[in-house]
Design a protein around this motif. Structure first.
Motif, PDB file in Angstrom:
ATOM      1  N   SER A  52      -2.288 -42.839  51.295  1.00 47.23           N
ATOM      2  CA  SER A  52      -3.630 -43.340  51.015  1.00 47.23           C
ATOM      3  C   SER A  52      -3.623 -44.832  51.298  1.00 47.23           C
ATOM      4  O   SER A  52      -2.626 -45.376  51.785  1.00 47.23           O
ATOM      5  N   ALA A  53      -4.718 -45.508  50.986  1.00 49.37           N
ATOM      6  CA  ALA A  53      -4.806 -46.935  51.284  1.00 49.37           C
ATOM      7  C   ALA A  53      -3.769 -47.753  50.512  1.00 49.37           C
ATOM      8  O   ALA A  53      -3.298 -48.785  50.993  1.00 49.37           O
ATOM      9  N   GLU A  54      -3.414 -47.305  49.309  1.00 54.16           N
ATOM     10  CA  GLU A  54      -2.537 -48.095  48.450  1.00 54.16           C
ATOM     11  C   GLU A  54      -1.209 -47.410  48.136  1.00 54.16           C
ATOM     12  O   GLU A  54      -0.352 -48.018  47.487  1.00 54.16           O
ATOM     13  N   ARG A  55      -1.031 -46.167  48.591  1.00 52.42           N
ATOM     14  CA  ARG A  55       0.141 -45.416  48.164  1.00 52.42           C
ATOM     15  C   ARG A  55       0.661 -44.538  49.295  1.00 52.42           C
ATOM     16  O   ARG A  55      -0.108 -43.981  50.076  1.00 52.42           O
ATOM     17  N   ALA A  56       1.987 -44.444  49.381  1.00 48.43           N
ATOM     18  CA  ALA A  56       2.626 -43.536  50.332  1.00 48.43           C
ATOM     19  C   ALA A  56       3.804 -42.867  49.643  1.00 48.43           C
ATOM     20  O   ALA A  56       4.503 -43.494  48.833  1.00 48.43           O
ATOM     21  N   LEU A  78      10.325 -40.769  47.330  1.00 49.85           N
ATOM     22  CA  LEU A  78      10.156 -42.196  47.098  1.00 49.85           C
ATOM     23  C   LEU A  78       8.670 -42.487  47.252  1.00 49.85           C
ATOM     24  O   LEU A  78       8.116 -42.368  48.349  1.00 49.85           O
ATOM     25  N   ALA A  79       8.018 -42.820  46.142  1.00 39.20           N
ATOM     26  CA  ALA A  79       6.585 -43.115  46.147  1.00 39.20           C
ATOM     27  C   ALA A  79       6.404 -44.622  46.023  1.00 39.20           C
ATOM     28  O   ALA A  79       6.918 -45.244  45.093  1.00 39.20           O
ATOM     29  N   VAL A  80       5.683 -45.208  46.965  1.00 39.30           N
ATOM     30  CA  VAL A  80       5.470 -46.664  46.996  1.00 39.30           C
ATOM     31  C   VAL A  80       3.988 -46.937  46.824  1.00 39.30           C
ATOM     32  O   VAL A  80       3.156 -46.424  47.580  1.00 39.30           O
TER      33      VAL A  80
END
Length: 212
Positions: A52-56, A78-80
């Motif tokens: 998404s715009a703020e999360r990968a 691994l969620a950033v």
């Protein structure tokens, strides 16, 4: 932070990147049996599972190659997420029918002022070669140089590793050893993680920054 020399080199499969936040998993450090140092996770492609715009979210699952080195079935994620900090969530699910144990570290590279030593408050001052492991470390570590600070705030990552190669001959670092410090969080050595079949290990790391 990514080394300029590393960025100039062609990235090929099986080559670790000297910068960013490589994932050392499912073991940390040199292996007495001759397997790749720091595990295989940092040297293989992770699948982009969500964006998404703020999360990968990046995922890694066992395959024939991984099981030849570490004979277990697993799924790691691994969620950033980016807001006013960098938020990293690390999970490992045991999808096998037997328990397994692993060690790991998120090998964070931080840019530093090349003109002075870097202070990792409460642990050590870095002013040249250093490779040291600390156990039972507080959740929050603060890294300070001349004019800035980085807050390394971890949950269920009780180990810390502070590393700088110093003035050696690493071709993908060169004289840039003065421009960074690695402050890694994870679970290494006696802090190894054991996961039963069907269970999931979860940990997180928040990297914030500001004026010193």
């Amino acid at each position: 932070m990514v080394s300029t020399k590393a960025a100039e080199q062609a990235i090929s499969p099986g080559t670790a990147v000297r910068g960013g936040v490589p994932v050392c998993f499912p073991w940390f450090g040199k292996d007495p049996d001759g397997r790749p140092a720091h595990g295989f996770a940092r040297n293989v492609d992770w699948r982009l599972a969500e964006r998404s715009a703020e999360r990968a979210v990046f995922a890694l699952e066992d395959d024939v190659a991984s099981r030849a080195l570490w004979p277990h079935r697993f799924r790691a994620e691994l969620a950033v997420r980016l807001d006013d900090a960098v938020n990293i969530a690390f999970t490992v699910a045991n999808t096998d029918d037997t328990p397994f144990t692993f060690t790991y570290a998120l090998h964070s590279y931080f840019a530093a002022d090349a003109t002075r030593a870097v202070d990792v408050e409460g642990l050590v001052t870095v002013d040249g070669y250093l490779d040291e492991i600390f156990q039972d470390v507080p959740d929050l570590l603060t890294v300070r140089d001349a004019g800035s600070r980085i807050d390394v705030d971890a949950h269920d990552m009780t180990s810390a590793v502070v590393w700088n190669p110093g003035p050696n001959t690493m071709p993908d670092v060169g004289e840039q050893w003065r421009e960074f410090v690695c402050v890694e969080r994870g679970r290494v050595g006696p802090a190894a993680v054991s996961v039963a079949p069907g269970e999931v290990y979860q940990a997180s790391l928040r990297l914030g920054w500001g004026d010193a």
